[in-house]
Design a protein around this motif. Sequence first.
Motif, PDB file in Angstrom:
ATOM      1  N   ALA A 137     -31.690   5.525  68.667  1.00 30.61           N
ATOM      2  CA  ALA A 137     -30.794   4.989  67.639  1.00 30.61           C
ATOM      3  C   ALA A 137     -30.301   6.129  66.733  1.00 30.61           C
ATOM      4  CB  ALA A 137     -31.517   3.924  66.814  1.00 30.61           C
ATOM      5  N   ALA A 138     -31.201   7.050  66.391  1.00 33.79           N
ATOM      6  CA  ALA A 138     -30.816   8.176  65.531  1.00 33.79           C
ATOM      7  C   ALA A 138     -29.758   9.037  66.221  1.00 33.79           C
ATOM      8  CB  ALA A 138     -32.048   9.029  65.203  1.00 33.79           C
ATOM      9  N   CYS A 139     -29.930   9.259  67.522  1.00 27.98           N
ATOM     10  CA  CYS A 139     -28.951  10.071  68.267  1.00 27.98           C
ATOM     11  C   CYS A 139     -27.584   9.380  68.266  1.00 27.98           C
ATOM     12  CB  CYS A 139     -29.425  10.312  69.701  1.00 27.98           C
ATOM     13  SG  CYS A 139     -30.899  11.360  69.780  1.00 27.98           S
ATOM     14  N   VAL A 140     -27.579   8.058  68.471  1.00 27.76           N
ATOM     15  CA  VAL A 140     -26.311   7.317  68.488  1.00 27.76           C
ATOM     16  C   VAL A 140     -25.628   7.413  67.121  1.00 27.76           C
ATOM     17  CG1 VAL A 140     -25.264   5.013  68.686  1.00 27.76           C
ATOM     18  CG2 VAL A 140     -27.031   5.718  70.307  1.00 27.76           C
ATOM     19  N   ILE A 141     -26.390   7.200  66.067  1.00 29.27           N
ATOM     20  CA  ILE A 141     -25.774   7.194  64.731  1.00 29.27           C
ATOM     21  C   ILE A 141     -25.266   8.596  64.363  1.00 29.27           C
ATOM     22  CG2 ILE A 141     -26.183   6.766  62.249  1.00 29.27           C
ATOM     23  CD1 ILE A 141     -26.026   4.186  63.863  1.00 29.27           C
ATOM     24  N   ALA A 142     -26.029   9.636  64.703  1.00 29.01           N
ATOM     25  CA  ALA A 142     -25.574  11.009  64.411  1.00 29.01           C
ATOM     26  C   ALA A 142     -24.259  11.276  65.146  1.00 29.01           C
ATOM     27  CB  ALA A 142     -26.643  12.019  64.835  1.00 29.01           C
ATOM     28  N   ASP A 143     -24.193  10.843  66.386  1.00 26.94           N
ATOM     29  CA  ASP A 143     -22.984  11.025  67.200  1.00 26.94           C
ATOM     30  C   ASP A 143     -21.804  10.267  66.592  1.00 26.94           C
ATOM     31  OD1 ASP A 143     -21.702  12.061  69.473  1.00 26.94           O
ATOM     32  OD2 ASP A 143     -22.036  10.217  70.607  1.00 26.94           O
ATOM     33  N   MET A 144     -22.052   9.021  66.212  1.00 30.69           N
ATOM     34  CA  MET A 144     -20.989   8.166  65.667  1.00 30.69           C
ATOM     35  C   MET A 144     -20.492   8.686  64.320  1.00 30.69           C
ATOM     36  SD  MET A 144     -20.361   5.640  67.703  1.00 30.69           S
ATOM     37  CE  MET A 144     -21.023   4.763  69.104  1.00 30.69           C
ATOM     38  N   LEU A 145     -21.394   9.241  63.522  1.00 35.59           N
ATOM     39  CA  LEU A 145     -20.993   9.811  62.220  1.00 35.59           C
ATOM     40  C   LEU A 145     -19.979  10.922  62.444  1.00 35.59           C
ATOM     41  CD1 LEU A 145     -24.258  10.370  60.132  1.00 35.59           C
ATOM     42  CD2 LEU A 145     -22.287   9.010  59.427  1.00 35.59           C
ATOM     43  N   MET A 146     -20.276  11.777  63.422  1.00 34.43           N
ATOM     44  CA  MET A 146     -19.389  12.915  63.662  1.00 34.43           C
ATOM     45  C   MET A 146     -18.084  12.475  64.303  1.00 34.43           C
ATOM     46  SD  MET A 146     -21.807  16.115  64.449  1.00 34.43           S
ATOM     47  CE  MET A 146     -23.236  15.440  65.240  1.00 34.43           C
TER      48      MET A 146
ATOM     49  N   GLU B 261     -21.522  12.087  72.763  1.00 37.02           N
ATOM     50  CA  GLU B 261     -20.229  12.756  72.877  1.00 37.02           C
ATOM     51  C   GLU B 261     -20.245  14.072  72.114  1.00 37.02           C
ATOM     52  OE1 GLU B 261     -17.033  11.647  74.322  1.00 37.02           O
ATOM     53  OE2 GLU B 261     -18.480  10.562  75.530  1.00 37.02           O
ATOM     54  N   ILE B 262     -20.414  14.006  70.788  1.00 37.86           N
ATOM     55  CA  ILE B 262     -20.447  15.252  69.991  1.00 37.86           C
ATOM     56  C   ILE B 262     -21.900  15.699  69.840  1.00 37.86           C
ATOM     57  CG2 ILE B 262     -19.924  16.344  67.781  1.00 37.86           C
ATOM     58  CD1 ILE B 262     -17.514  14.541  67.511  1.00 37.86           C
ATOM     59  N   PHE B 263     -22.748  14.815  69.308  1.00 36.41           N
ATOM     60  CA  PHE B 263     -24.192  15.081  69.314  1.00 36.41           C
ATOM     61  C   PHE B 263     -24.656  14.726  70.729  1.00 36.41           C
ATOM     62  CE2 PHE B 263     -28.653  14.166  69.009  1.00 36.41           C
ATOM     63  CZ  PHE B 263     -29.131  15.017  68.032  1.00 36.41           C
ATOM     64  N   ARG B 264     -24.740  15.741  71.566  1.00 37.15           N
ATOM     65  CA  ARG B 264     -24.975  15.485  72.998  1.00 37.15           C
ATOM     66  C   ARG B 264     -26.237  16.208  73.437  1.00 37.15           C
ATOM     67  NH1 ARG B 264     -22.343  13.581  77.342  1.00 37.15           N
ATOM     68  NH2 ARG B 264     -22.497  14.664  79.314  1.00 37.15           N
ATOM     69  N   PHE B 265     -27.172  15.445  73.990  1.00 37.33           N
ATOM     70  CA  PHE B 265     -28.402  16.097  74.437  1.00 37.33           C
ATOM     71  C   PHE B 265     -28.606  15.919  75.930  1.00 37.33           C
ATOM     72  CE2 PHE B 265     -29.990  11.833  73.350  1.00 37.33           C
ATOM     73  CZ  PHE B 265     -30.808  11.555  74.432  1.00 37.33           C
ATOM     74  N   THR B 266     -29.294  16.875  76.514  1.00 37.18           N
ATOM     75  CA  THR B 266     -29.627  16.854  77.937  1.00 37.18           C
ATOM     76  C   THR B 266     -31.126  17.079  78.060  1.00 37.18           C
ATOM     77  OG1 THR B 266     -27.486  17.840  78.461  1.00 37.18           O
ATOM     78  CG2 THR B 266     -29.187  17.965  80.177  1.00 37.18           C
ATOM     79  N   THR B 267     -31.820  16.195  78.785  1.00 40.66           N
ATOM     80  CA  THR B 267     -33.263  16.404  78.954  1.00 40.66           C
ATOM     81  C   THR B 267     -33.551  16.914  80.360  1.00 40.66           C
ATOM     82  OG1 THR B 267     -33.863  14.208  79.800  1.00 40.66           O
ATOM     83  CG2 THR B 267     -33.718  14.439  77.406  1.00 40.66           C
ATOM     84  N   PHE B 268     -34.692  17.581  80.490  1.00 40.29           N
ATOM     85  CA  PHE B 268     -35.122  18.046  81.812  1.00 40.29           C
ATOM     86  C   PHE B 268     -36.639  17.911  81.923  1.00 40.29           C
ATOM     87  CE2 PHE B 268     -35.157  21.691  78.955  1.00 40.29           C
ATOM     88  CZ  PHE B 268     -36.401  22.253  79.193  1.00 40.29           C
ATOM     89  N   GLY B 269     -37.108  17.939  83.166  1.00 43.89           N
ATOM     90  CA  GLY B 269     -38.557  17.984  83.385  1.00 43.89           C
ATOM     91  C   GLY B 269     -39.140  16.736  84.008  1.00 43.89           C
ATOM     92  N   GLU B 270     -40.316  16.895  84.575  1.00 50.69           N
ATOM     93  CA  GLU B 270     -41.035  15.803  85.232  1.00 50.69           C
ATOM     94  C   GLU B 270     -42.420  15.632  84.606  1.00 50.69           C
ATOM     95  OE1 GLU B 270     -39.564  18.234  87.305  1.00 50.69           O
ATOM     96  OE2 GLU B 270     -37.829  16.960  87.736  1.00 50.69           O
ATOM     97  N   SER B 271     -43.033  14.486  84.888  1.00 46.07           N
ATOM     98  CA  SER B 271     -44.319  14.137  84.290  1.00 46.07           C
ATOM     99  C   SER B 271     -45.396  15.203  84.531  1.00 46.07           C
ATOM    100  CB  SER B 271     -44.781  12.803  84.857  1.00 46.07           C
ATOM    101  OG  SER B 271     -46.041  12.468  84.369  1.00 46.07           O
TER     102      SER B 271
ATOM    103  N   ALA C 231     -35.510  13.498  66.558  1.00 42.30           N
ATOM    104  CA  ALA C 231     -35.993  14.123  65.316  1.00 42.30           C
ATOM    105  C   ALA C 231     -34.894  14.996  64.719  1.00 42.30           C
ATOM    106  CB  ALA C 231     -37.247  14.952  65.598  1.00 42.30           C
ATOM    107  N   VAL C 232     -34.168  15.709  65.585  1.00 45.49           N
ATOM    108  CA  VAL C 232     -33.060  16.547  65.087  1.00 45.49           C
ATOM    109  C   VAL C 232     -31.943  15.645  64.544  1.00 45.49           C
ATOM    110  CG1 VAL C 232     -31.346  18.283  65.733  1.00 45.49           C
ATOM    111  CG2 VAL C 232     -33.667  18.423  66.676  1.00 45.49           C
ATOM    112  N   ALA C 233     -31.663  14.553  65.252  1.00 40.69           N
ATOM    113  CA  ALA C 233     -30.652  13.602  64.758  1.00 40.69           C
ATOM    114  C   ALA C 233     -31.055  13.060  63.392  1.00 40.69           C
ATOM    115  CB  ALA C 233     -30.482  12.456  65.754  1.00 40.69           C
ATOM    116  N   LYS C 234     -32.356  12.762  63.235  1.00 46.26           N
ATOM    117  CA  LYS C 234     -32.823  12.230  61.938  1.00 46.26           C
ATOM    118  C   LYS C 234     -32.663  13.269  60.828  1.00 46.26           C
ATOM    119  CE  LYS C 234     -36.093   8.685  63.483  1.00 46.26           C
ATOM    120  NZ  LYS C 234     -37.500   8.241  63.500  1.00 46.26           N
ATOM    121  N   MET C 235     -32.771  14.563  61.176  1.00 44.79           N
ATOM    122  CA  MET C 235     -32.556  15.610  60.165  1.00 44.79           C
ATOM    123  C   MET C 235     -31.112  15.558  59.652  1.00 44.79           C
ATOM    124  SD  MET C 235     -34.602  18.810  61.886  1.00 44.79           S
ATOM    125  CE  MET C 235     -36.106  18.467  62.813  1.00 44.79           C
TER     126      MET C 235
END
Length: 357
Positions: A333-342, A7-17, A138-142
């Motif tokens: 898990a790090a992304c979820v917790i960063a989002d939930m903190l905010m 929601e707040i910490f929101r990431f979007t990925t792109f790309g193929e193998s 990794a950014v969430a863990k920071m």
Amino acid sequence: MYNSFGEIFRFTTFGESHGKAIGVVIDGVPAGVDFDEEFLIQELKRRRPGQNRFATQRKEDDFPEVLSGVFEGKTTGTPISIVIFNKDQKSKDYSNIKDIFRPGHADFTYFNKYGIRDYRGGGRSSARETAARVAAGAVAKMILKEFNIEIEAGIVEIGGIRAQNLDFDFAKNSPILALDKEKEKIWMDLIDEARKSHDSLGGVVKLKIKNAPIGLGEPIYYKLDNIMASAMISINAVKGVYIGNTNAHKLKGSENNDQIGKNGFLSNNSGGVLGGISNGEDIELEIYFKPTPSIFQTQKSIDIKGNEVEVNLKGRHDPIVAIRGAVVAESMAACVIADMLMLNATRKIENLKKIYF
Ligand SMILES: Cc1cc2nc3c(=O)[nH]c(=O)nc-3n(C[C@H](O)[C@H](O)[C@H](O)COP(=O)(O)O)c2cc1C
């Protein structure tokens, strides 16, 4: 929308193998976070393929290029974009399955849904995408580091053989992230056996989040546990998630309830979540991975015209996905917790007053 998470910490990925690159854009990162590029590199290394015989032999250095959102070692509050260029694509390995659906993989559903499929390495359905999630993690863990919140994970079960004594420090240095020293060799032998017989194995990851404050999670539809489960199930090959004691369904209320003393909970069967809100205990979950679908045995399938065919795969594949999957699970898990903190920071008028007055 369908390639974004949070929601707040929101990431979007792109790309193929086997495309040119994969990457991630992370929005909602607060300004002023120390950006540790070396840590980002190390996190990607932990998920990287080709490191030992327990992973696919595809060789990618997974070196991240940070394109935006960081200035003089700090985040600026603007979107952070990170790109990883693909290097070791061997698309030829996939030409024989161009028109054939691999059993257990996403080929059949992608083709029938979209009518077009990037068959090279599984395209977007390949777990290559999970490198982008690890960059986001990794950014969430920071951010979590600023709150002393730590996440650790390891293998708790392979081939139906379960760990007895869990040691997260041992897992950190184990080539298969084994949580039980006694089981490491047994599990390694099982993986070797599966690989030699051109087969694959499933596995279970245990994950622990330490030092999370009370109050994370937004009932009713953005509970900590339902979002954590959704984050985990979004990882390729994850088929189940368990929060807390995995035997809870076999217990009586009197056995499962975590009684409370003045210094806190007397047990942690709840896995640190009650009513969708963190209760201050370690947040504990287990993540169940199915076996790698791409195996090197002859299997029955059909081609895109519906003709029955025999599938014989080439290419390089993980004999078990749960090991590299554990690193991806930590990242999610790090992304979820960063989002939930905010999110939680805005849920009480006192907190808002602290910011504005
Ligand atoms: C870290 C990781 C590595 C994976 N490596 C492979 C692989 O080498 N070969 C393969 O066929 N599937 C691999 N998978 C699993 C597939 O991506 C997945 O099974 C496929 O996309 C179908 O999705 P589903 O299993 O969730 O239904 C991997 C998954 C993860 C998380």
